[in-house]
Structure formats: C-alpha cells, structure tokens
Write an enzyme that holds these catalytic residues in place. Sequence first.
Site, PDB file in Angstrom:
ATOM      1  N   TYR A  33       0.684  -1.164   0.132  1.00  0.00           N
ATOM      2  CA  TYR A  33       0.069  -0.008  -0.072  1.00  0.00           C
ATOM      3  C   TYR A  33       0.591   1.220   0.039  1.00  0.00           C
ATOM      4  CZ  TYR A  33      -3.720  -3.308   1.270  1.00  0.00           C
ATOM      5  OH  TYR A  33      -4.575  -4.446   1.209  1.00  0.00           O
ATOM      6  N   HIS A  38      -4.542   5.997  -0.676  1.00  0.00           N
ATOM      7  CA  HIS A  38      -5.174   5.733   0.687  1.00  0.00           C
ATOM      8  C   HIS A  38      -4.185   5.871   1.889  1.00  0.00           C
ATOM      9  CE1 HIS A  38      -8.983   5.228   1.986  1.00  0.00           C
ATOM     10  NE2 HIS A  38      -9.039   3.853   2.360  1.00  0.00           N
ATOM     11  N   TYR A  83      -4.823  -1.230   9.821  1.00  0.00           N
ATOM     12  CA  TYR A  83      -5.865  -0.905   8.801  1.00  0.00           C
ATOM     13  C   TYR A  83      -6.764   0.193   8.499  1.00  0.00           C
ATOM     14  CZ  TYR A  83      -3.493  -5.017   6.790  1.00  0.00           C
ATOM     15  OH  TYR A  83      -2.220  -5.968   6.357  1.00  0.00           O
ATOM     16  N   ASN A  85     -10.034   1.091   7.873  1.00  0.00           N
ATOM     17  CA  ASN A  85     -11.216   0.871   8.634  1.00  0.00           C
ATOM     18  C   ASN A  85     -11.372   0.784  10.171  1.00  0.00           C
ATOM     19  OD1 ASN A  85     -11.828   1.503   5.817  1.00  0.00           O
ATOM     20  ND2 ASN A  85     -13.049  -0.566   5.460  1.00  0.00           N
ATOM     21  N   ASN A 132     -14.091   6.196   5.866  1.00  0.00           N
ATOM     22  CA  ASN A 132     -14.214   5.217   6.856  1.00  0.00           C
ATOM     23  C   ASN A 132     -13.120   5.158   7.957  1.00  0.00           C
ATOM     24  OD1 ASN A 132     -16.480   3.802   5.640  1.00  0.00           O
ATOM     25  ND2 ASN A 132     -15.181   2.507   4.078  1.00  0.00           N
TER      26      ASN A 132
END
Length: 210
Positions: A33, A38, A83, A85, A132
């Site tokens: 990632y 994000h 993570y 969320n 989120n």
Amino acid sequence: MGFLQVMWKKKDTEAAGGIMYIIAGLGNPDKKYVNTRHNVGFDVIDALAEQYNINMNIRKHKAVCGIGTVEGVKALLVKPQTYMNLSGESVAEILAYYKLNAAGHLLVAYDDISLACGNIRIRAKGSAGGHNGIKNIIARTGSDAFARIKIGVGEKPAGWDLADYVLGRFSQAERRLIDGAVADAVTAAGYVVNGGIDRAMNEFNRKNRE
C-alpha cells in the site's frame, strides 16, 4: 531499515510524559500500500518525522509512533497499523493512555477524493464525509470535534471501483502535486498544534493546485 521496537517500562512512560498533541496519519500498513492514494496520511507523518527529526521507533497502541517536538509542542506522531477502517481503535487507545481529549489534542491527516489532487483543506471538526477511517475514529472516540488535514487525491473516474481507485498509485504528475500538498500539510500541522488552526485554514484552504 526496520523499526526499533521499544520496551515501554516505567522509565519510558515517564520520559514520554507531557504529550500535548497526537498527530495521526491514516493509511494501511502493508508494503503493497506504500505510495497509494489511501496512504497519503502516512506520507504526512513521514514528512513530519523528517522535518522535526522524530524517530518513529515505538510500536505500541496498535501503531508505529514517534515522540518529539513540533514547533515547540511535545507531540506523538502516529501511524495506526490496524488498517484504515479500524483506525479509531489505535487513536482512541492513545488518547485514553495520555488522558487527552480529541478536541484540542488530536490532528488527523488523511486522503480526500472530493478535493482536486494536491489541494489540502484544514477543518477544526466535522463529519466523516464518507471516509471510513474518520468514521471509525469518530465512533471510537465519541467525538467529531478534532482537527483534520484533508489531502486531495482527486475524484474517482467514472466507472472505477472506489477501492481500486484509492488503493491505486499516483501518476508522476500527480505525485508532484501530492508532494507539494504533503509539504503544505507539514506547515499546517505546525500551525495547528500551536493553536493556529485559523491561520492554517486562512493560508491553505484557498490555495489551489492545478
């Protein structure tokens, strides 16, 4: 180079006392990632750590953290490892540990698809706006009254899946815009921790990159 794990004994806790501000950048922890849309919140924390010579060598509270001074204010830089969320799990635990309220002691940096790539917006409080990570922080802390720096990553193109878009990487041109936005976010964070959120909003909320 890997992170140095620090054992938090009593003396470590005492040395870490006096934290006045929590600055959290949101993202996902896996290497795959890195440099995705994000993860621009993580980029802001990395830039702050470099700017203020803060060693991100603490693993605690489901996060990678670093203690240092940002514009004269003792701060804890935080990259939650839960993570995106579940970001609130880490942030809420840290606030409770240091006995700090979200209002006046928490700043969160994160991506925003409603802003053009490279633009930033500073807010003193507000709703999750569909993000989120912010939604989970509000749920876990019970408050939406915390400062945030939104880094624009551009609107999702028509026909794209949202998850595919935010987990995708920037083009070279977009990356240059994002690097400028991250630099602005570092400056803005310095204002915010010193009680200058109005200054940050006045300086950066009208600044646009094309």
